[in-house]
Design a protein around this motif. Structure first.
Motif: not given
Length: 320
Positions: A59-61, A45-49, A278-281
């Motif tokens: 979409p991924w959560h 859980g140290k990286w959310p993506h 989501g890369v555009g974010e």
């Protein structure tokens, strides 16, 4: 007489092409270390993506307690601790030399047919897209992806399928590749299963009637990769993934880089497929610290991705 574009020839014919030993040994070792570290952090859980079992498509959560992951997203994200190591591979010559051949940007490729005074440099036509990591899920059960094409939904009619595949009357594709997609294995990997030639035709009746997770589709091939090997494949070839579950306290399992690079000038045709992840974010704040010509290449590719927009309201290619 040997072809000057053997990878492109194989991709057009079969829908995929294996490239043995794409990564030099010292680069492979660095990537193995970086991906072990990155995967461990993501599982804790140290990286959310992340990509989580059993969801197959965006979409991924973001990571939640108890999630079992099968992928780590956004290796080039500005907050990714090892992004510089990943960027060296993504923007490096071993990968992009093959990409440029597949996109018709090499000396004997389609782009050379243009007037030299109007032709941009090959690097100036490349677009940064996606760079992710595919990993083995934790547990005794395997995780499988259904048969799919990346941008053609399975419920469309044969006529609509042909239109979306952009097929000619003789069944071949109308236009050149708009992007190059690849897997680079860091450890042994036999997860990808494809049906050769299916990128250039509509599905057969047997393929339409097959169960989503059919284990033995006629003509299927398991793409076996050794560490450092790559497979480049048409994203609309019929394919699926089979991820062997492992005990993550004892095994490394699969760690495979999954990336894509685009061809500039086709933003509306390609934007949804890329930006749905989501890369555009975050790309607007993702400048790289790479120096020299590779740094200029990276910055140009990043800016061309920014020109695609954020991806809001574009929807998703597949559902599930």
């Amino acid at each position: 007489m040997s072809s000057s574009t053997p990878h492109l020839d194989a991709l057009r014919r079969d829908g995929f092409v294996k490239v043995p030993n794409l990564l030099p040994h010292h680069v492979l070792l660095a990537m193995q270390a970086s991906c072990k570290y990155t995967t461990d952090r993501a599982r804790r859980g140290k990286w959310p993506h992340v990509r989580t079992v059993p969801k197959q498509y965006p979409p991924w959560h973001e990571w939640q307690a108890g999630d079992n992951i099968w992928g780590v997203q956004h290796l080039l994200h500005p907050d990714m601790p090892t992004r510089d190591t990943f960027a060296e591979v993504y923007f490096g010559d071993p990968v992009l030399d093959v990409v440029k051949e597949l996109l018709g940007l090499t000396q004997d490729g389609d782009d050379r047919r243009r007037d030299p005074d109007e032709r941009p440099e090959p690097d100036d036509r490349l677009v940064m897209e996606l760079f992710n990591l595919l990993v083995s899920p934790d547990g005794a059960r395997d995780f499988e992806l259904a048969w799919h094409r990346d941008d053609v939904r399975p419920d469309v009619s044969p006529e609509e399928e042909a239109r979306q595949l952009n097929l000619r009357g003789d069944g071949g594709p109308q236009s050149q590749q708009l992007h190059a997609q690849y897997n680079i294995a860091l450890f042994e990997d036999s997860s990808l299963v494809v049906v050769p030639g299916s990128h250039a035709r509509v599905r057969t009746r047997a393929e339409r009637d097959a169960a989503p997770y059919e284990p033995n589709l006629p003509g299927q091939v398991v793409v076996a990769l050794q560490p450092g090997d790559a497979v480049f494949y048409d994203s609309n070839i019929l394919h699926r993934g089979v991820y062997r579950g492992i005990d993550v306290t004892r095994e490394l399992g699969r760690m495979t880089l999954h990336g894509s690079v685009g061809l500039a000038g086709h933003g509306t045709e390609r934007a949804r497929q890329v930006l749905q992840h989501g890369v555009g974010e975050w790309v607007g704040r993702a400048k790289f610290s790479i120096e020299g010509s590779k740094g200029l290449r990276a910055e140009g590719m990043r800016k061309r991705l920014m020109e695609m927009g954020s991806g809001k309201d574009l929807g998703y290619s597949l559902v599930g």
